[in-house]
Design a protein around this motif. Structure first.
Motif, short mmCIF file in Angstrom:
data_model
loop_
_atom_site.label_atom_id
_atom_site.label_comp_id
_atom_site.label_asym_id
_atom_site.label_seq_id
_atom_site.Cartn_x
_atom_site.Cartn_y
_atom_site.Cartn_z
N UNK A 93 29.69 -25.81 118.84
CA UNK A 93 28.37 -25.39 117.94
C UNK A 93 27.39 -25.03 118.59
N UNK A 94 27.40 -24.94 120.11
CA UNK A 94 26.05 -24.47 121.22
C UNK A 94 25.89 -23.54 121.01
N UNK A 150 20.08 -17.61 118.42
CA UNK A 150 18.91 -18.42 117.44
C UNK A 150 17.35 -17.20 118.24
N UNK A 151 18.83 -17.90 119.46
CA UNK A 151 17.23 -17.13 120.72
C UNK A 151 17.27 -15.67 120.44
N UNK A 162 18.82 -16.01 111.37
CA UNK A 162 18.43 -17.40 110.20
C UNK A 162 19.54 -17.64 109.79
N UNK A 172 28.28 -20.96 98.83
CA UNK A 172 29.02 -21.84 97.82
C UNK A 172 30.45 -22.57 98.61
N UNK A 189 30.09 -25.73 109.69
CA UNK A 189 30.81 -26.71 111.02
C UNK A 189 30.90 -28.36 110.64
N UNK A 213 25.92 -21.01 118.59
CA UNK A 213 24.93 -20.90 117.74
C UNK A 213 23.51 -20.57 118.33
N UNK A 214 22.94 -21.13 119.74
CA UNK A 214 21.39 -21.00 120.49
C UNK A 214 21.53 -19.91 120.43
N UNK A 228 25.59 -24.15 110.67
CA UNK A 228 25.19 -25.25 110.12
C UNK A 228 26.63 -26.05 109.20
N UNK A 242 34.74 -29.27 119.85
CA UNK A 242 33.52 -29.22 118.53
C UNK A 242 31.96 -29.54 119.02
N UNK A 243 31.73 -29.82 119.97
CA UNK A 243 30.32 -29.73 120.33
C UNK A 243 30.00 -28.20 121.26
N UNK A 278 22.38 -20.48 109.81
CA UNK A 278 22.46 -21.60 108.18
C UNK A 278 23.90 -21.81 107.64
N UNK A 281 24.69 -16.21 98.83
CA UNK A 281 24.67 -17.71 98.42
C UNK A 281 25.87 -17.39 98.43
N UNK A 282 27.63 -17.10 98.24
CA UNK A 282 28.31 -17.32 97.50
C UNK A 282 28.78 -17.64 99.30
#
Lengths: 199, 359
Positions: free
Chosen positions: B139-140, B146-147, B162, B329, B172, B142-143, B169, B135-136, B166, B325-326
């Protein structure tokens, strides 16, 4: 010996990253240095057999909190000139805090060398010892009230954050998702049969 | 064959014994990692080929068929083309971060394989907190995105980054809750023990008991890997190619590799956590006893992984892209409540002694 070598090299990286956090001019770099610092401390925790805490540190702080930090820092336009204006005004306070921290750190070293009884390193755990089980057992029995209280405070913070953003702005156009989902084909399109037209 | 190996070993053995144990351990681990790495990269190559073929068939086309028999050498042609191209760094981009971003996205995707149980009683690193480790690491990833988006210094890339941050996260959380259900059922954070809890003739795969969590996990996995229909981070019709719009050559190839390696990883994790990993579905049948079909092993894991990978491609060929947006949601208002409710149901079932976790 090997563990010592690991420890010192990690400590060097950690210190470098921490210095980077406060000296970088660009806030994005500061945030990235902080990520590196968190990650390095997680690896250091692995060295003291705290594997659950180490992985959770990466999962929570590096994987979630710092992503949101970066998210915000990249979006806002921080004017460093504006920030630097207050430097001379707040320098005494900052200096005082730095002094207190320095004195505290030095005291730790003095205590170690003053002959007071200092706990020696705990013996390494036998193979098959589960850090996670041990923590869970303590957390849900001995410290259950503190644990529940902490989770309650966090829940409160979540709800407060949601409430803060729940203001109604007039004239805002929003979709009604339930109605969008409930739409059937008959509501939108009509099948017509036409004669072929010639001209 | 064994004769050759024995005589080879006789030559090597004195040198081997001369090495310190630490170096021996390192060599053994490297010898385990290297074949796995090669296999994953080959799988990525043929997954891209297979994806184009499947989407082609679903859209009534042929797909790539020019290079080699049935187009089988297409992935190599693509790779050679990408390697020979120039890596262009935009003038105002941050050079260091721009170049390190692809590496940040590939390394977690490969490192997570260390704890995946490949066949009975074997994983490269049989760690206790394997589930948390996975899991950790996921989640890494994504860097990298983003970078890359930020360092490119382009509006399209930044928008893609961006959106991706979003989305990852948000999903996750649902993913984590689904895994809470798995660890409750398996009674362990060790992936090997989770598979062992599902293995055996009574076929108690978690798939049946944790069906909502399985669905949530797999869909969140699709969202985490930024695959269609959740590929708003790339969104080629809106923001050109999202975070990797300025990447070319090898740097782009590594992003591509990371995306497909992540797909394979999610497929493997779904099979390990919900479909019994290396366990055979026919293990209880007397007529098949002693054959390949009844024995658990790597082949069953491969079949399951292939099936889930096919689902990834199937979803891509079938669904249009989700509106942003969906996506939010679905993640926050549908998946998270579903997982929380199912965790409570699971706890209740465990309390009254129903289900495989009661024993």
């Amino acid at each position: 010996m090997l563990i010592q070598m690991f420890f010192w090299s990690l400590a060097a990286v950690l210190l470098g990253a921490s210095i980077g956090v406060i000296t970088s001019r660009n806030p994005v770099f500061s945030a990235l240095y902080l990520v590196l610092a968190f990650f390095t401390s997680a690896v250091m925790w692995l060295l003291i057999e705290a594997e659950f805490l180490a992985v959770v540190l990466v999962l929570v702080y590096v994987g979630a909190v710092m992503v949101l930090f970066l998210f915000v820092v990249m979006m806002i336009d921080i004017n460093t000139e504006e920030l630097r204006k207050g430097f001379t005004r707040f320098a005494p306070v900052g200096g005082f805090v730095a002094l207190v921290v320095a004195v505290e750190l030095i005291t730790v070293f003095l205590v170690r060398n003053s002959g007071l009884p200092v706990l020696s390193n705990p013996p390494p755990h036998p193979e098959g010892y589960s850090n996670t089980k041990e923590l869970g057992a303590v957390l849900y029995t001995e410290h259950v009230y503190a644990f529940e209280l902490a989770s309650f405070i966090l829940l409160l913070a979540i709800i407060a954050a949601i409430v803060l953003t729940m203001r109604k702005r007039p004239g805002l156009k929003v979709q009604n998702i339930a109605r969008q989902v409930a739409v059937r084909r008959q509501d939108r399109v009509r099948l017509v049969s036409m004669e072929a037209e010639k001209d | 064959m064994t004769g050759i190996i024995n005589s080879l070993w006789a030559i090597i053995e004195p040198y081997w014994n001369w090495l310190p144990t630490l170096i021996q351990d390192v060599i053994i681990v490297v010898l385990q990692i290297a074949p796995l790495l090669v296999v994953i990269i080959l799988c990525v190559a043929y997954l891209t080929f297979w994806e184009r073929k499947i989407i082609g068939w679903m859209q009534n086309r042929i797909g790539p068929n020019r290079v080699g028999p049935w187009g089988l050498f297409q992935p190599f042609a693509d790779t050679i083309k990408l390697i020979l191209k120039e890596v262009i760094v935009p003038r105002d981009a941050n050079r260091f971060l721009f170049l390190i971003a692809p590496l940040l996205s590939i390394s977690p995707a490969l490192a997570a394989w260390a704890v995946v149980p490949l066949f009975p009683d074997f994983a490269i690193a049989d760690v206790d907190a394997g589930l948390l480790y996975v899991l950790a690491l996921t989640s890494l990833g994504v860097y990298g995105v983003i970078i890359a988006g930020w360092a490119t210094n382009s509006k399209y890339a930044f928008l893609g980054a961006m959106r991706s941050a979003a989305q990852i996260v948000s999903y996750e959380i649902a993913m984590g809750f689904a895994l809470v259900g798995v660890l409750m059922a398996g009674g362990s954070l060790n992936l090997g023990e989770i598979v062992a809890a599902q293995a055996g003739p009574d076929n108690s795969w978690f798939l049946l008991w944790l069906f909502p969590l399985f669905i949530v996990y797999f869909i969140s996995g699709v969202a985490e890997t930024n695959r269609a229909p959740f590929d708003v981070a790339e969104g080629e019709s809106e923001i050109v190619a999202g975070f990797h719009v300025e990447y070319s050559g090898v740097a782009f190839a590594i992003f591509f590799l990371a995306e497909y390696a992540n797909m394979i990883l999610i497929a493997a994790l779904t099979s390990v956590m919900f479909c019994g990993g290396w366990d055979s579905p026919f293990s209880g049948i007397a007529a098949l006893e002693g054959s390949m079909l009844a024995a658990g092993g790597l082949h069953w894991l491969c079949i399951k992984v292939a099936f889930f990978l096919f689902c990834f491609l199937w979803l891509r060929a079938t669904f249009p892209r989700y509106r942003y947006d969906q996506i939010m949601r679905l993640g926050w208002k549908v998946f998270i409540p579903v997982t929380i409710v199912w965790i409570f149901i699971e706890g209740g079932l465990a309390l009254i002694g129903v289900g495989p976790w009661s024993t």
